[in-house]
Write a protein that holds these residues in place. Structure first.
Motif, PDB file in Angstrom:
ATOM      1  N   GLU A 274     -11.181   7.467  -2.153  1.00 49.35           N
ATOM      2  CA  GLU A 274     -10.438   6.568  -3.051  1.00 49.35           C
ATOM      3  C   GLU A 274      -9.921   7.344  -4.267  1.00 49.35           C
ATOM      4  OE1 GLU A 274     -11.028   2.394  -5.512  1.00 49.35           O
ATOM      5  OE2 GLU A 274     -12.787   3.423  -4.725  1.00 49.35           O
TER       6      GLU A 274
ATOM      7  N   ASN B 171      -7.530   2.863  -0.212  1.00 50.67           N
ATOM      8  CA  ASN B 171      -7.523   1.759  -1.165  1.00 50.67           C
ATOM      9  C   ASN B 171      -8.822   0.997  -0.993  1.00 50.67           C
ATOM     10  OD1 ASN B 171      -4.926   1.881  -2.404  1.00 50.67           O
ATOM     11  ND2 ASN B 171      -4.041   1.087  -0.515  1.00 50.67           N
ATOM     12  N   ARG B 172      -9.329   0.489  -2.084  1.00 45.28           N
ATOM     13  CA  ARG B 172     -10.535  -0.342  -2.071  1.00 45.28           C
ATOM     14  C   ARG B 172     -10.167  -1.674  -2.682  1.00 45.28           C
ATOM     15  NH1 ARG B 172     -15.128  -0.920  -5.817  1.00 45.28           N
ATOM     16  NH2 ARG B 172     -16.999  -1.287  -4.573  1.00 45.28           N
ATOM     17  N   LYS B 173     -10.345  -2.736  -1.910  1.00 47.20           N
ATOM     18  CA  LYS B 173     -10.002  -4.073  -2.400  1.00 47.20           C
ATOM     19  C   LYS B 173     -11.269  -4.913  -2.455  1.00 47.20           C
ATOM     20  CE  LYS B 173      -6.969  -7.987  -1.743  1.00 47.20           C
ATOM     21  NZ  LYS B 173      -5.909  -8.600  -0.963  1.00 47.20           N
TER      22      LYS B 173
ATOM     23  N   PHE C   8     -12.890  -8.575  -3.051  1.00 47.44           N
ATOM     24  CA  PHE C   8     -12.574  -9.998  -2.981  1.00 47.44           C
ATOM     25  C   PHE C   8     -13.576 -10.762  -3.829  1.00 47.44           C
ATOM     26  CE2 PHE C   8     -10.770  -8.113   0.752  1.00 47.44           C
ATOM     27  CZ  PHE C   8      -9.576  -8.780   0.937  1.00 47.44           C
TER      28      PHE C   8
ATOM     29  N   VAL D  58     -15.814  -6.255   0.149  1.00 47.14           N
ATOM     30  CA  VAL D  58     -14.968  -5.103  -0.145  1.00 47.14           C
ATOM     31  C   VAL D  58     -14.366  -4.619   1.163  1.00 47.14           C
ATOM     32  CG1 VAL D  58     -14.913  -2.733  -1.017  1.00 47.14           C
ATOM     33  CG2 VAL D  58     -16.382  -4.421  -2.116  1.00 47.14           C
TER      34      VAL D  58
ATOM     35  N   TYR E  70     -11.612  -1.613   2.844  1.00 43.71           N
ATOM     36  CA  TYR E  70     -10.924  -0.345   2.642  1.00 43.71           C
ATOM     37  C   TYR E  70      -9.707  -0.279   3.546  1.00 43.71           C
ATOM     38  CZ  TYR E  70     -15.202   0.939   0.275  1.00 43.71           C
ATOM     39  OH  TYR E  70     -16.258   0.974  -0.589  1.00 43.71           O
TER      40      TYR E  70
ATOM     41  N   THR F 153      -4.075   4.444   2.233  1.00 43.66           N
ATOM     42  CA  THR F 153      -2.886   4.471   1.397  1.00 43.66           C
ATOM     43  C   THR F 153      -1.763   5.112   2.209  1.00 43.66           C
ATOM     44  OG1 THR F 153      -3.388   6.660   0.539  1.00 43.66           O
ATOM     45  CG2 THR F 153      -4.250   4.773  -0.719  1.00 43.66           C
TER      46      THR F 153
END
Length: 115
Positions: free
Chosen positions: A70, A76-78, A80, A87, A89, A92
């Motif tokens: 990251e 990308n780490r999203k 919620f 989480v 991943y 990108t």
């Protein structure tokens, strides 16, 4: 034809910071990063599922590698806003550009791996 720098050229003044191969390996090298990237490219994008799908990796190592990927803008780490927190991943654009390279490595291995 474009003149690309090759760190193996005799006249190249190649250092840790200027060698393309050294740079590449610092971003994606090691035992776990290629496996993690391939799993995420296949849709395995949650920590627990990644942990179960990669034989032999510890939770601490997986966490460290995900953070480095990251930081290097390969993943990308999203997060919620749910309970419990979730989480996911994803690759990108930079990470996705590595997939053809990994596919070539896969093809190479299939040619030479002992069956």
């Amino acid at each position: 034809m474009e003149n690309k720098k090759n760190c193996c050229e005799k006249d190249s003044n190649c250092s840790q910071t200027s060698c393309p191969i050294t740079y590449s390996m610092s971003m994606i090298g090691g035992k776990w990063r290629p496996i993690i990237l391939m799993r995420i490219s296949q849709g395995i994008n949650r920590f627990g599922i990644l942990d179960r799908s990669i034989d032999g990796i510890s939770k601490n190592m997986l966490t460290r590698e995900l953070r480095d990927l990251e930081k290097n803008e390969i993943l990308n780490r999203k997060i919620f806003a749910e309970i419990p927190p979730r989480v996911e991943y994803s690759l990108t654009k930079k990470g996705d550009s590595l997939m053809p390279i990994f596919n070539h490595l896969n093809d190479w291995a299939l040619r030479y791996i002992e069956k």
